[in-house]
Structure formats: C-alpha cells, structure tokens
Enzyme design. Structure first.
Site, PDB file in Angstrom:
ATOM      1  N   HIS A 148      -2.156 -12.136  -2.584  1.00 45.36           N
ATOM      2  CA  HIS A 148      -3.165 -12.879  -1.832  1.00 45.36           C
ATOM      3  C   HIS A 148      -2.756 -14.305  -1.524  1.00 45.36           C
ATOM      4  O   HIS A 148      -3.538 -15.065  -0.955  1.00 45.36           O
ATOM      5  CB  HIS A 148      -4.492 -12.851  -2.604  1.00 45.36           C
ATOM      6  CG  HIS A 148      -5.103 -11.494  -2.652  1.00 45.36           C
ATOM      7  ND1 HIS A 148      -6.188 -11.184  -3.443  1.00 45.36           N
ATOM      8  CD2 HIS A 148      -4.778 -10.342  -2.008  1.00 45.36           C
ATOM      9  CE1 HIS A 148      -6.515  -9.908  -3.286  1.00 45.36           C
ATOM     10  NE2 HIS A 148      -5.657  -9.381  -2.411  1.00 45.36           N
TER      11      HIS A 148
ATOM     12  N   HIS B  84       0.808  -1.208   0.000  1.00 52.34           N
ATOM     13  CA  HIS B  84       0.000   0.000   0.000  1.00 52.34           C
ATOM     14  C   HIS B  84       0.851   1.273   0.000  1.00 52.34           C
ATOM     15  O   HIS B  84       0.362   2.341  -0.383  1.00 52.34           O
ATOM     16  CB  HIS B  84      -0.960  -0.011   1.188  1.00 52.34           C
ATOM     17  CG  HIS B  84      -2.125  -0.927   0.989  1.00 52.34           C
ATOM     18  ND1 HIS B  84      -3.373  -0.673   1.504  1.00 52.34           N
ATOM     19  CD2 HIS B  84      -2.240  -2.097   0.301  1.00 52.34           C
ATOM     20  CE1 HIS B  84      -4.200  -1.653   1.159  1.00 52.34           C
ATOM     21  NE2 HIS B  84      -3.524  -2.526   0.433  1.00 52.34           N
TER      22      HIS B  84
END
Length: 723
Positions: free
Chosen positions: A264, A96
């Site tokens: 993920h 992020h």
C-alpha cells in the site's frame, strides 16, 4: 425450401460442451477423474519438444527489464496510468497472482500463469487486472516463448517496485504456463461471489476454524475483506482474519506487516463511481469486449472514473515513490470511518495537513485525502502488529529490507527449490523456506549400485519395510509447489519422523539399519539415496519373483538435509492424513477416501493409469498401513503380480458392505469371505473408467505389462523431486 427450415443451425448445440458437463450433473456422486486429466499435452500449443529453460536462456533479459521499466510510464489512452505510472497496477497484478498460494496443499500462486483463466481472471478481487495483462501484451509479443506469462507477470511487479526506488531482493524465472483453467484447486463451496464468511468456518466466532486448505476469507477475495469482516469495520477482528490468511500463505507477523505496508506504499484503490453498474466479468463478457470485463458505462469509464475495489484513494502522499509514507501517515493522524463514492467503508485522516494529501491521480491541481482499509488500521490496532509497525516507522531501511525479502518470498514461494530458478538476478543466499538440501560429491557405478542392492536386501529388513519407507519418504512430494519428496531424507527429522502415517516405530527400525549400513561404506552414500535404493531393490526382487526380470532404474545424488535446513512448522503442513496407496487415513473426513486418493495422486503428478497400477502393486506387495489385509487380493504377498486386478474383476466373488467404508469379498458358491476391502480398493472395480484400466491389468496377456508399468510409475514417484 420451407420457411421452417430457414436459419436452422447445422451444429448440434451442446455436443462439445454441455453434454460433457451433464455427465456429472446426471450422476453427481460418481467419482470425477478430471483432476488427473487436466493439462494434457494436446492443450499446449508449444509442443512436446519445447524446452522453456533453453528458450529463457536465449532471452535478452536486460532488454526485457528495460522495456518493462519504459512501460511503467508509457500511459495509454485506452487505460490511462495513475499519475502517469503503471507501477501500482502491475504490483497489484503480480501480488494477486502470487497471493492465491496456500501452504496447506501448495496450490494457487503464480507458478502457472493461471490468472489468465477462469475463475481467477474474473474474481471480484481481480477487477481490472485484465487491463494490466493487456498492457503487457506488446512486451510478451516481442519476447515470445522466451518468457512465460507466469514469469512476466511477476517480473513486471518486481520491476515496478524497482522503478519507484525499492532495492529488490532479486527475481527468478522458471514458471511455465498452463493453457486452460485449472480444475484441481478447491476455492470453496460457495456458489456466489463474496458470500458471507460463515460458509468457511466451523465456528464463525473462532477465525482459526477457517476451512482447510483455504486462505482467503471469502469466495473471490485474495485475502480479507478490506472493509472489515463481512464488510463491517472492526480492525481488531480484521487483524484475526489477516493473521490467519497470511499464516495460510506461510507468512509470519513481521512479513505480514511488511507486505501490507509495502503493497500500500504504492498506487491507489479505485472506487469513484457506482460498482453495481459495472459490466460482466471477462469470462462472461460479449465478443466485442475482446476479453475485457467490468466495463464502466459512466464518465470516461477509466482514469478518475475507475471502479475496482470500491474503496477510493491512495495510501500515501507520494504513491509513485518507495518511501516510508505509509507509516508516517498512519502514526501521524487520527483516522475516522468514511464512505467512498462507491459506498465502501474506508478510513480517512482527521484534520490532515494539505501538503500530506496525495495529488489526484488524474485531475490536475486537486488533492485528496489518503485512505486506509480496515486491514491497514489493524496494523496499529492489533498489539503485535503495532510493535512491528512502530519498528518499521522508526527504521525505514529495516522496513525496506524486510519487505524486499517478503516480496521475494511471496512471489517465489511456489516456484520450488533453487534448482528450478533461472536468470541472472537469482539471489545467492539460501533461504530456509526454499527447503535447502546439501549437494553430494559422489557418484556410483553400476557395480557399486548392484552391491548396495544386495547389501540392502540381505540386511534383515523385509521387502515390505524397505518399500514402505521409500514410499513414505517420497509421497510427500507435491507438484503444486515442488515441496517434499525423498531428496533430503527429511523423513529422519522432525516433524516427519513422528507423523502417524509414517509408523514411527517401523520407521526408526528401518532408519537404524540403514544408518548402520551407511557407516560401513567406503563412500558416504546419503541416507536419502539408501532409502530410495532399498525400496527400489525390493520392488526389483518382487518383480523377479513374479517371473519378470528387469532392473528398476536408480539415479543417485540425493542429499541429507539437517535440522538447521528444515522449517519444522512449515513442513508440518505436508503431513499425510490419508494415503490410499497404503490403504490408510488418519480419521474419517467429509470427503470420501477415493476422492482423497485422487487429490493425493494429482499432487504427486500421477495420471489415472499410474494411480491405478500403483495401488494394485502396493496391495500385493503388502505395504498397507499397519499390515492390514484390506485389498490384499493375493495368496502370494510380496510378489509383484497382477492378482489385485485379477481377483477384483473376478465374478466368482461378490462385495458385501460391512460398514460405510469396509466390505467383505464373498465367494458366491459357499458364501465364505475370501478377502476384505475398503472403498479405495473397490472403486477400481466400480468406477467405469477405473474398471477399464483394471481390466487391462487383469488380462492374461498383460502380466508383464503390469509389472513394467508399476516399475515405471514407482520410479516416477521416487524421482519426482529431482528437479
């Protein structure tokens, strides 16, 4: 003492905060120059003499990596690690930080450690990343100035992957921290978090119309809404958003699938509770929160009760191992829509085998369904993404290699050329997205430089042609991601040679002459050096014509890039569509020309005084696009005089609007039009701050100061990419 005076605060509330903000609230249409004043050295506690490269080179780098590896499994009671491993949290923090980068203006990304400050530290998509940074604090404290927060955040994510079995592609340090929130990044016009996406699209049904330079589809998101477009699950629609937002980050389809799957493969999403009762974001929290945000008052408030995205669950069977489990589960089972405990849409497998369920991150002996977001389902529903996913599924080694390279690109895209890279883990391979430039093996003596200057000044090209070519070559540099600039002479190559703003016909004329000169030289001086030297020689002559004898400093060593070294599609994003310094813009925009000038100046690393002196100098040098006369307030075009400022501030003239963007400069006595001007020209006389600078350069005693300041700013632009 009267009771009415008891407890009265002696501080004039708002004197240091609100009043400053109210200036723009009182006059919202005034040109706000703050974008050029941020990151002043006064905010940096390390001082002007601090050299990060020197400090980093004294770092015990191996010891730091060992400490980070140990941290991954050193679970703390105040924020317990999922499955006893902080890898997923550290990867999300690094992702992020890097993922805010957008290729259109090069802003965002991990290069400055800006995740520590608002608004990023309080974005909805960054819930609980404050804990990740606080977990890193003991390590930052230990190694101090030898490692910046910006580097440490990215290294922590990379080490997390290594600790779980991925062979990473490498790591480079070199990111230097900022010390207050950035004001130069436009995150969108919305006034509320997660507003509907229609605010960002010219046509909401055409997801290609996402407002430039934005990459995220909603305010407060890094990429796309994990539940689907505007929270409505539809993997095919979500695929369109994913493709656009990753393209805005300079990622192709294969890199997009690899990053989605690789991100993920590790860790889990958190949504085991009511997100509506979470406390304030870090920037709005109480003093007792110690800079933390999103306090969860229910249960433990962490561990199995953690609420971050609202989606709940892990994507793979073994969330602390790098493996191919993401694709194995994605292709093995049918998936159906469910709601998380927090009420978020997520996809869960139908009739999954018990052994394929991941063990609960905190509750011993319990297994849960794995989950997929709408973006994950897009990886098998979108035809192109599915082809790539199938290849990764069948070839895990290939997937690992592609992901490792894509992760390196994601986390280093805004770091700039390899010359800025630090550390022993820097990959030796030159990558196309790094914009490689060949090194040169020649040096030039002062006498050789002087001889070249004379040859360039006598080659038949005008001073204006030499100056504009050098300027156009250098102006593409942007300090946001250290791309562009004169080094490499990519102005010779596609797409730059055909950009409208570069006046292709004039450019080809100049390049032809410079190439002919190069062919006659005993030393094979690069075209890049000749372009800069030609412009600098012309500026030097213009200064001498103004009566100021000086030498414009020139440092050779630029290389000439080739087509094979140039990603034309990526460089297309650097095309100038406006240039206030040359009084030009490609078309009318919602943003005013003077605001566009500020944006370009900030990207080029210019201060407000430098911007001012450059505009004034470029006007009198006759460098306007298309040889227009707007703003050329002088009768001695080509002489580096301060006439622009003298006549701009002369009260014998008045300004008469001709259109919204064009003005006549009229003699007050006879009503005759002396000059014409644009908004960019006149803002230097109308804005109170810019007028103050203009008055300095208009003074009789500052004629020489103007020339010397112009030359200093010119050299800064020419050398901006010499990193």
């Amino acid at each position: 003492m009267s009771n009415s005076n008891m407890g009265k605060c002696p501080v004039n509330h708002g004197a240091n905060t609100e009043t400053i903000n109210n200036v723009m609230e009182w006059w919202p249409k005034a040109l706000n120059l703050d974008i050029l004043h941020q990151h002043d050295t006064k905010t940096n506690p390390l001082g002007d003499d601090f050299d990060y490269k020197k400090a980093f080179n004294t770092l015990d780098y191996d010891g730091l990596k060992d400490d980070l590896t140990t941290l991954m499994t050193d679970s703390q009671d105040w924020w317990p690690a999922d499955w006893g491993h902080y890898g997923g949290l550290m990867i999300r923090m690094a992702w992020h930080a890097a993922g805010t980068y957008r290729v259109a203006d090069g802003r965002g990304g991990s290069n400055t450690g800006n995740q520590r400050f608002a608004p990023l530290n309080s974005w909805p998509d960054n819930v609980n990343l404050d804990k990740a940074r606080r977990l890193l604090w003991p390590i930052k404290k230990k190694y101090g100035n030898k490692i910046s927060w910006a580097d440490l955040i990215i290294l922590a994510g990379t080490i997390a992957y290594e600790s779980m079995g991925l062979k990473t592609f490498g790591f480079a340090a070199g990111r230097e921290d900022i010390w207050h929130p950035e004001k130069d990044i436009y995150w969108g016009s919305e006034k509320e978090w997660l507003a509907e996406t229609k605010n960002r699209y010219d046509n909401e049904t055409d997801r290609q119309t996402l407002e430039n330079p934005l990459a995220a589809v909603q305010m407060g998101l890094i990429y796309v809404n994990p539940e689907g477009v505007d929270g409505n699950p539809d993997p095919l629609k979500t695929a369109n958003d994913v493709r656009m937002t990753f393209k805005r980050m300079a990622m192709n389809d294969e890199e997009t699938v690899a990053l989605t799957a690789g991100g993920h493969t590790i860790g889990k999403a958190h949504g085991n509770g009511d997100a509506s009762i979470l406390g304030e974001m870090p920037e709005g929290g109480g003093l007792h929160e110690q800079g933390f945000g999103w306090h969860n008052p229910t249960g433990k408030g962490n561990a199995e009760d953690t609420v971050s995205s609202g989606i709940e669950g892990a994507w793979t069977t073994n969330p602390t191992q790098w493996d191919n489990g993401y694709f194995e589960l994605l292709f093995k089972y049918e998936w159906e829509l469910k709601k998380s405990p927090a009420g978020a849409w997520q996809w869960e497998p139908i009739n999954i085998n018990e052994e394929d369920k991941p063990i609960d991150a905190h509750v011993a002996g319990h297994r849960n369904n794995p989950i997929m977001t709408d973006a994950d389902m897009a990886m098998i529903k979108d035809p192109e993404y599915r082809k790539i996913s199938e290849r990764f599924y069948k070839d895990p080694a290939y997937f690992s290699e592609v992901f490792a390279r894509a992760w390196f690109k994601l986390t280093h895209r805004d770091l700039g050329p390899k010359s800025r890279y630090l550390g022993s883990d820097v990959p030796t391979e030159d990558l196309l997205w790094q914009d490689p430039i060949p090194t040169v093996d020649y040096t030039l003596s002062e006498s050789e430089i002087d001889a070249l200057k004379q040859q360039l000044l006598n080659c038949g090209l005008s001073k204006s042609e030499l100056i504009t070519t050098a300027w156009d070559s250098a102006r593409t540099f942007r300090g946001s991601d250290y791309r562009g600039g004169a080094n490499g002479a990519r102005i010779r190559l596609a797409p730059q040679k055909d950009w409208v703003g570069n006046e292709p016909d004039r450019l080809q004329k100049v390049l032809k002459v410079l190439t002919e000169i190069q062919s006659t030289l005993a030393k094979k001086v690069s075209i890049a050096d000749l372009i800069v030297l030609g412009g600098s020689a012309a500026v030097e002559q213009a200064a001498n014509d103004a009566g100021v004898k000086l030498i414009v400093p020139f440092t050779p060593g630029r290389g000439d890039a080739t087509n094979e070294m140039t990603d034309a599609e990526s460089f297309a994003e650097l095309e100038p569509v406006h240039d206030g310094f040359r009084n030009w813009q490609k078309k009318d925009y919602v943003v005013s020309p003077e605001e566009l000038l500020l944006d370009r100046s900030q990207l080029m690393g210019l201060t407000a005084p430098e911007m001012t002196v450059l505009v004034g100098g470029m006007r009198v040098l006759g460098t306007n696009y298309g040889n227009t006369n707007h703003g050329v307030f002088t009768d001695k075009v080509g002489v580096l005089s301060n006439d622009f400022f003298v006549n701009l501030t002369d009260m014998n003239y008045s300004w008469k609007p001709v259109s919204e963007s064009l003005y006549n400069i009229v003699n007050r006595k006879n009503g005759e039009t002396k000059w014409t001007a644009t908004r960019v020209d006149l803002v230097f006389g109308s804005n109170s701050v810019l007028r103050a600078y203009s008055e300095v350069y208009a003074q009789d005693d500052n004629k020489e100061k103007f020339v010397r300041d112009f030359v200093k700013a010119w050299v800064k632009v020419m050398n901006a990419d010499r990193l």
